[in-house]
Design a protein around this motif. Structure first.
Motif, mmCIF file in Angstrom:
data_model
loop_
_atom_site.group_PDB
_atom_site.id
_atom_site.type_symbol
_atom_site.label_atom_id
_atom_site.label_comp_id
_atom_site.label_asym_id
_atom_site.label_seq_id
_atom_site.Cartn_x
_atom_site.Cartn_y
_atom_site.Cartn_z
ATOM 1 N N ILE A 1 4.492 5.685 -11.428
ATOM 2 C CA ILE A 1 5.941 5.460 -11.316
ATOM 3 C C ILE A 1 6.332 5.143 -9.876
ATOM 4 O O ILE A 1 7.115 4.218 -9.607
ATOM 5 N N LEU B 1 12.129 0.193 -18.757
ATOM 6 C CA LEU B 1 12.575 -0.108 -17.406
ATOM 7 C C LEU B 1 13.976 -0.706 -17.453
ATOM 8 O O LEU B 1 14.278 -1.547 -18.304
ATOM 9 N N ILE C 1 8.104 -7.667 -12.782
ATOM 10 C CA ILE C 1 7.732 -6.449 -13.508
ATOM 11 C C ILE C 1 6.350 -6.612 -14.143
ATOM 12 O O ILE C 1 5.472 -5.753 -14.003
ATOM 13 N N LEU D 1 6.681 1.790 -21.961
ATOM 14 C CA LEU D 1 7.383 1.814 -20.683
ATOM 15 C C LEU D 1 8.789 1.264 -20.886
ATOM 16 O O LEU D 1 8.966 0.180 -21.451
ATOM 17 N N ILE E 1 14.947 1.020 -9.533
ATOM 18 C CA ILE E 1 14.682 0.735 -10.948
ATOM 19 C C ILE E 1 14.528 2.048 -11.689
ATOM 20 O O ILE E 1 13.979 3.017 -11.160
ATOM 21 N N ASP E 2 15.071 2.107 -12.893
ATOM 22 C CA ASP E 2 14.885 3.269 -13.759
ATOM 23 C C ASP E 2 13.659 3.022 -14.629
ATOM 24 O O ASP E 2 13.570 1.998 -15.313
ATOM 25 N N LEU E 3 12.723 3.948 -14.581
ATOM 26 C CA LEU E 3 11.467 3.787 -15.317
ATOM 27 C C LEU E 3 11.145 5.063 -16.076
ATOM 28 O O LEU E 3 11.147 6.152 -15.502
ATOM 29 N N LYS F 1 8.089 1.658 -8.418
ATOM 30 C CA LYS F 1 9.360 1.694 -7.691
ATOM 31 C C LYS F 1 9.211 1.148 -6.275
ATOM 32 O O LYS F 1 10.134 0.518 -5.733
#
Length: 484
Positions: free
Chosen positions: A431, A368, A380, A366, A441-443, A435
């Motif tokens: 996902i 993030l 997180i 993952l 957040i970029d995941l 979020k």
């Protein structure tokens, strides 16, 4: 009469230690050769020898994310000569002059690798003196422990600037760099440091019992204070070695000097490293032979562990082909002795197998990225835990105002979670869940699998008997004597 009993020592000129530099020129010569081979760059290094120099050179190349496909090593008689076949992270030769200049400066200018430079994201930067407080932890692991550590640090009102955690054989090693939340600077108050250490000791103390044999893990440690000059990855290896992760439940049980160099057909298609040790009595060396799946940073992990076990590497050769790697090193203990007893051989084999295994994490990764804030890492890891995921490896760093995190995860029972992410609907649901909890957040969810090794007929092979002579001859032809 008193003068007659006086013991006189021979006089040595204080400048004697610098004599080799005055005779031979610079302490270390680095040659970057892009002409000899079509598919890779040769990095040739030769100079006066010093303990640990091979590890320092490999560290420089590794930290630049360069792939070492072959190497030849010789360091007898107070002189070292290395040749590395390298490619950049895209599989190309080194053509960027900034990269070439950095290699030459980092390796070639002094006896010590400069601490004022660092190579991050393909950019060479100046690195200021440490402005962070370091935390080093090691002990028994349990599902969710990294999340608990992150929560404890958030409660203590500290910023996590960078953190790296490995788990292997029910052991955890973690190195973190923190600052005070209010001042964003290193924590120097001894009472505050003691409070942080006490709080973390409570978290770790509850975990320091092996889940398999219900015994306390040996060598568990916790340190809060000034950062050391040793790089984080080497400290992680050292911490894992101190808690004897090589003796964990999945540690090998049949390794010995008699292990044949080759893969057993039943050995999970060659996924397990094969390490053997034999004696070369006529030359006064022990020969360590390794074959395993190839991967990034493999040579660093092996050389680092040999060095930290107090052995010196005098000659060596490595090669990789078709997803497979073979390495051989001619070693002696720092006291000049070879590896003689079966107990010592077994110990070295186990330690090297653990060093090769502990970094490997196949499965779900993952990635993030979010705006950095106090307690972000705690939030997180809490969300991951609430989704039934445990962190088995973590790399956390801050880049400006952003926090960049990479986690390898398994379920809370330690099983792979591939099936949860191979189905698009489940992956999308996960996902969205993250979020919703975390906000913007970029995941990214990735599945990492190491390529299967090539068939036995295509694996690289070495000739142990001819290796010392052939490599010294080969290396000697690659260098021109340095004269004033």
């Amino acid at each position: 009469m008193s003068t007659m009993n006086k013991v006189c020592s021979p006089y040595f000129d204080p400048e004697f230690d610098e004599l080799p530099e005055r005779i031979f020129g610079p302490t270390c010569r680095v040659c970057i050769d892009n002409e000899s081979l079509e598919d890779c760059t040769l990095v040739k290094v030769n100079s006066i020898n010093k303990q640990g120099i091979l590890l320092e050179v490999v560290k420089v190349l590794t930290e630049m994310n360069l792939t070492i496909s072959k190497s030849y090593i010789s360091s007898d008689a107070g002189w070292f000569m290395f040749v590395f076949h390298v490619k950049d992270e895209h599989g190309n030769k080194l053509t960027d002059q900034r990269v070439i200049n950095y290699i030459q400066q980092a390796i070639g200018t002094t006896r010590e690798i400069p601490n004022s430079l660092t190579y991050v994201n393909n950019v060479i930067e100046s690195e200021p003196a440490s402005e962070h407080t370091a935390i080093e932890m090691s002990g028994a692991d349990r599902p969710g422990l990294f999340s608990e550590i992150s929560a404890a640090l958030a409660d203590l009102q500290v910023n996590i600037v960078e953190a790296h955690a490995w788990t292997h054989n029910e052991r955890l090693a973690c190195v973190a760099y923190i600052t005070d939340q209010s001042t964003d600077s290193r924590i120097e108050d001894p009472h505050r440091l003691a409070k942080i250490e006490k709080h973390l000791a409570t978290v770790l103390g509850a975990a320091n019992i092996s889940r398999t044999n219900h015994q306390e893990v040996k060598g568990a440690d916790l340190h809060v204070g000034d950062a050391t000059t040793t790089c984080a990855e080497r400290r992680l290896h050292q911490l894992m070695l101190s808690v004897e992760d090589f003796e964990g439940p999945s540690a090998p049980t049949t390794s010995s000097s008699e292990t044949p160099l080759g893969l057993d057909e039943d050995d999970d298609e060659g996924s397990k490293a094969i390490v053997s040790i034999e004696s070369c009595n006529e030359r006064g060396y022990s020969i360590v032979s390794i074959e395993c799946k190839d991967r990034q940073r493999l040579m660093f992990d092996v050389v680092c562990t040999i060095t930290d076990m107090q052995y010196l590497i005098f000659h060596g050769s490595t090669a990789s082909h078709g997803g497979y790697a073979m390495q051989e090193y001619f070693i002696r203990h720092i006291d000049g002795c070879i590896v003689n007893s079966e107990g010592e051989k077994e110990h070295v084999v186990k330690c090297l197998e653990a060093a090769i295994e502990r970094r490997v994490c196949e499965g779900v990764r993952l990635e993030l990225c979010a705006n950095n804030r106090l307690g972000l890492l705690s939030d997180i890891t809490r969300v991951l835990r609430e989704n039934g995921l445990a962190v088995v490896r973590a790399d956390v760093e801050t880049q400006g105002e952003k926090a960049v995190n990479a986690f390898y995860v398994k379920d809370l029972s330690g099983n792979d979670v591939d099936t949860e992410f191979t189905e698009p609907k489940k992956k999308e649901k996960f996902i969205e869940s993250v979020k919703k909890e975390m906000g913007p957040i970029d995941l990214a969810v990735k599945k990492e699998i190491t390529s299967s090794p090539s068939s036995p007929d295509h694996r690289p092979r070495f000739s142990v008997a001819d290796m010392v002579k052939s490599h010294v001859d080969r290396l000697s032809n690659n260098f021109i004597p340095i004269k004033n």
